[in-house]
Enzyme design. Structure first.
Site, PDB file in Angstrom:
ATOM      1  N   ASN A  11     -11.847  -0.420  -2.030  1.00  0.00           N
ATOM      2  CA  ASN A  11     -10.713  -0.016  -3.297  1.00  0.00           C
ATOM      3  C   ASN A  11     -11.239   1.665  -3.625  1.00  0.00           C
ATOM      4  O   ASN A  11     -12.600   1.150  -3.902  1.00  0.00           O
ATOM      5  CB  ASN A  11     -10.801  -0.656  -5.372  1.00  0.00           C
ATOM      6  CG  ASN A  11      -9.850  -0.075  -5.671  1.00  0.00           C
ATOM      7  OD1 ASN A  11      -9.011   1.316  -5.131  1.00  0.00           O
ATOM      8  ND2 ASN A  11      -9.566  -0.086  -6.887  1.00  0.00           N
ATOM      9  N   TRP A  12     -10.550   2.411  -2.350  1.00  0.00           N
ATOM     10  CA  TRP A  12     -11.295   3.481  -2.740  1.00  0.00           C
ATOM     11  C   TRP A  12     -11.103   4.189  -3.938  1.00  0.00           C
ATOM     12  O   TRP A  12     -11.317   5.345  -4.158  1.00  0.00           O
ATOM     13  CB  TRP A  12     -10.623   4.274  -1.779  1.00  0.00           C
ATOM     14  CG  TRP A  12     -11.929   4.153  -0.208  1.00  0.00           C
ATOM     15  CD1 TRP A  12     -13.194   2.829   0.489  1.00  0.00           C
ATOM     16  CD2 TRP A  12     -11.760   4.991   0.647  1.00  0.00           C
ATOM     17  NE1 TRP A  12     -13.371   3.811   1.526  1.00  0.00           N
ATOM     18  CE2 TRP A  12     -12.460   3.997   2.404  1.00  0.00           C
ATOM     19  CE3 TRP A  12     -11.461   6.548   1.142  1.00  0.00           C
ATOM     20  CZ2 TRP A  12     -12.854   5.322   2.989  1.00  0.00           C
ATOM     21  CZ3 TRP A  12     -11.275   6.885   2.482  1.00  0.00           C
ATOM     22  CH2 TRP A  12     -12.272   5.982   3.849  1.00  0.00           C
ATOM     23  N   LYS A  13     -10.390   3.590  -4.531  1.00  0.00           N
ATOM     24  CA  LYS A  13      -9.655   4.840  -5.825  1.00  0.00           C
ATOM     25  C   LYS A  13      -9.274   5.696  -5.601  1.00  0.00           C
ATOM     26  O   LYS A  13      -8.896   6.328  -4.495  1.00  0.00           O
ATOM     27  CB  LYS A  13     -11.024   4.681  -7.254  1.00  0.00           C
ATOM     28  CG  LYS A  13     -11.411   3.142  -7.241  1.00  0.00           C
ATOM     29  CD  LYS A  13     -12.009   2.607  -8.984  1.00  0.00           C
ATOM     30  CE  LYS A  13     -12.821   1.922  -8.242  1.00  0.00           C
ATOM     31  NZ  LYS A  13     -13.573   1.314  -9.957  1.00  0.00           N
ATOM     32  N   HIS A 100      -4.993  -3.480 -11.734  1.00  0.00           N
ATOM     33  CA  HIS A 100      -6.057  -3.452 -11.594  1.00  0.00           C
ATOM     34  C   HIS A 100      -6.542  -2.380 -13.382  1.00  0.00           C
ATOM     35  O   HIS A 100      -5.532  -1.827 -14.000  1.00  0.00           O
ATOM     36  CB  HIS A 100      -6.839  -1.731 -10.499  1.00  0.00           C
ATOM     37  CG  HIS A 100      -7.976  -2.053 -10.757  1.00  0.00           C
ATOM     38  ND1 HIS A 100      -8.842  -0.571 -11.728  1.00  0.00           N
ATOM     39  CD2 HIS A 100      -8.640  -2.372 -10.181  1.00  0.00           C
ATOM     40  CE1 HIS A 100      -9.767  -0.926 -11.541  1.00  0.00           C
ATOM     41  NE2 HIS A 100      -9.755  -1.250 -10.395  1.00  0.00           N
ATOM     42  N   GLU A 102      -7.976  -0.064 -14.329  1.00  0.00           N
ATOM     43  CA  GLU A 102      -7.771   0.825 -14.610  1.00  0.00           C
ATOM     44  C   GLU A 102      -6.337   1.520 -14.680  1.00  0.00           C
ATOM     45  O   GLU A 102      -6.371   2.441 -15.685  1.00  0.00           O
ATOM     46  CB  GLU A 102      -8.431   1.996 -13.379  1.00  0.00           C
ATOM     47  CG  GLU A 102      -9.754   2.426 -13.565  1.00  0.00           C
ATOM     48  CD  GLU A 102     -10.456   2.027 -12.708  1.00  0.00           C
ATOM     49  OE1 GLU A 102     -10.133   2.490 -11.604  1.00  0.00           O
ATOM     50  OE2 GLU A 102     -11.633   2.031 -12.401  1.00  0.00           O
ATOM     51  N   GLU A 169     -11.994  -9.423 -11.828  1.00  0.00           N
ATOM     52  CA  GLU A 169     -12.607  -8.397 -11.763  1.00  0.00           C
ATOM     53  C   GLU A 169     -13.051  -8.004 -13.872  1.00  0.00           C
ATOM     54  O   GLU A 169     -11.894  -7.198 -14.348  1.00  0.00           O
ATOM     55  CB  GLU A 169     -12.583  -7.235 -11.537  1.00  0.00           C
ATOM     56  CG  GLU A 169     -11.846  -7.161 -10.139  1.00  0.00           C
ATOM     57  CD  GLU A 169     -11.420  -5.545  -9.730  1.00  0.00           C
ATOM     58  OE1 GLU A 169     -12.473  -5.544  -8.747  1.00  0.00           O
ATOM     59  OE2 GLU A 169     -10.875  -5.302 -10.436  1.00  0.00           O
ATOM     60  N   GLY A 175     -17.774  -0.392 -12.457  1.00  0.00           N
ATOM     61  CA  GLY A 175     -18.414   0.359 -11.796  1.00  0.00           C
ATOM     62  C   GLY A 175     -19.203   1.125 -13.622  1.00  0.00           C
ATOM     63  O   GLY A 175     -19.981   2.084 -13.544  1.00  0.00           O
ATOM     64  N   SER A 213     -18.276  -4.059  -9.679  1.00  0.00           N
ATOM     65  CA  SER A 213     -19.997  -3.579  -9.305  1.00  0.00           C
ATOM     66  C   SER A 213     -20.579  -4.517  -8.251  1.00  0.00           C
ATOM     67  O   SER A 213     -21.931  -4.491  -8.349  1.00  0.00           O
ATOM     68  CB  SER A 213     -20.773  -3.434 -10.349  1.00  0.00           C
ATOM     69  OG  SER A 213     -20.397  -2.516 -11.592  1.00  0.00           O
ATOM     70  N   GLY A 235     -16.867   1.422  -5.780  1.00  0.00           N
ATOM     71  CA  GLY A 235     -17.494   1.677  -5.548  1.00  0.00           C
ATOM     72  C   GLY A 235     -18.135   1.928  -4.095  1.00  0.00           C
ATOM     73  O   GLY A 235     -18.321   3.195  -3.035  1.00  0.00           O
TER      74      GLY A 235
HETATM   75  P1  PGA Z   1     -16.788  -1.692  -8.544  1.00  0.00           P
HETATM   76  O1  PGA Z   1     -15.020  -0.745  -8.548  1.00  0.00           O
HETATM   77  O2  PGA Z   1     -16.996  -2.172  -7.501  1.00  0.00           O
HETATM   78  O3  PGA Z   1     -17.054  -0.104  -8.440  1.00  0.00           O
HETATM   79  O4  PGA Z   1     -16.897  -1.800  -9.954  1.00  0.00           O
HETATM   80  C1  PGA Z   1     -14.555  -2.692  -8.479  1.00  0.00           C
HETATM   81  C2  PGA Z   1     -12.742  -1.882  -8.816  1.00  0.00           C
HETATM   82  O5  PGA Z   1     -12.775  -1.983  -9.836  1.00  0.00           O
HETATM   83  O6  PGA Z   1     -12.029  -3.001  -8.178  1.00  0.00           O
END
Ligand code: PGA
Length: 252
Positions: A11-13, A100, A102, A169, A175, A213, A235
């Site tokens: 997931n490049w966000k 997600h 976020e 998640e 993160g 993470s 990340g």
């Molecule tokens: P992260 O993100 O690996 O940076 O914790 C995971 C995600 O948001 O899908």
């Protein structure tokens, strides 16, 4: 370690540019090794601005391109700035992340997520549906009730299970560098699978991934956990070196 198919989904966000196609090629080179290809699925969910170009250039079956969100309307409409699942599909996306944390944090509700999942499934996208508890929920012993609510309000009995992947998640591990222990993940994944079966009234469950993470070191903690069907990697997915190290170390 089982012989079941494993997923490594990046997931490049909101990161990445056209020139980063070279990163996908690097990952593709590793994933095209026959021995790896037959038992793994690798997907990179990139920003909308890159989907068409990446999917077009990467005529590969070893790495698929996915999107990270869409509008709940399935095709077209007067929604400034929005992109629908049908547009993403036409641009070349095969998968889509929905729900997600976020996006939930920006006001996306379980109800909206349900409509987005319906729209994405109609457009034949494979949905990576994210659920997870906050740290406060966890401390208050509410993890199961939160997971149950998120599942019940966004999964419908008639959904095509073949096009669904669930990503567990925990919000507190995204993160942050903190991950739950393997036993805790196992317990929560078992719960998710059990609840999912109840909702759809079927024996099979979709793959359930762990996300939050994940890195090349801690992935070793999960190698022997047979409940985990793969990983959603944020990340670390922006670095081919780190992403490949995760896949390698998982099987070490
Ligand atoms: P992260 O993100 O690996 O940076 O914790 C995971 C995600 O948001 O899908």
């Amino acid at each position: 370690m089982t012989n079941k198919l494993k997923y490594f989904i990046g997931n490049w966000k909101m990161f990445g540019n056209i020139a980063d196609l070279k990163k996908i090629y690097q990952i593709h080179r590793f994933c095209s090794l026959k021995k790896f290809k037959i038992k793994n699925r690798v997907v990179m969910c990139v920003p909308n601005s890159l989907i068409y170009s990446f999917a077009n250039k990467l005529k590969s079956k070893s790495v698929s391109i996915g999107a990270q969100n869409c509008h709940y309307k399935e095709d077209y409409g007067p929604f400034t700035g929005a992109v629908s699942s049908s547009m993403l599909k036409k641009a070349g996306a095969k998968y889509i992340i929905l729900g997600h944390s976020e996006n939930r944090a920006e006001g996306e509700t379980n109800k909206i997520i349900l409509k987005k999942i319906e729209a994405a499934l109609k457009n034949n996208l494979k949905v990576i549906f994210c659920i997870g508890e906050t740290f406060k929920d966890k401390l208050n012993g509410k993890t199961f009730s939160i997971l149950k609510k998120q599942l019940k309000s966004s999964i419908k009995k008639n959904f095509n299970i073949k096009n669904i992947i669930i990503a567990y998640e925990p919000v507190w591990s995204i993160g942050t560098g903190r991950t739950p222990g393997s036993l805790e993940v196992e317990k929560n994944l078992k719960f998710i699978k059990k609840e999912f079966k109840k909702i759809v009234n079927k024996k099979n469950t979709p793959p359930v991934l762990y996300g939050g993470s994940v890195n090349s070191k801690n992935v070793r903690n999960f190698s022997s956990n047979s409940e985990i069907d793969g990983f959603l990697i944020g990340g670390a997915s922006q670095s081919p070196k780190k992403f490949i190290a995760i896949m390698k170390n998982y099987y070490k």
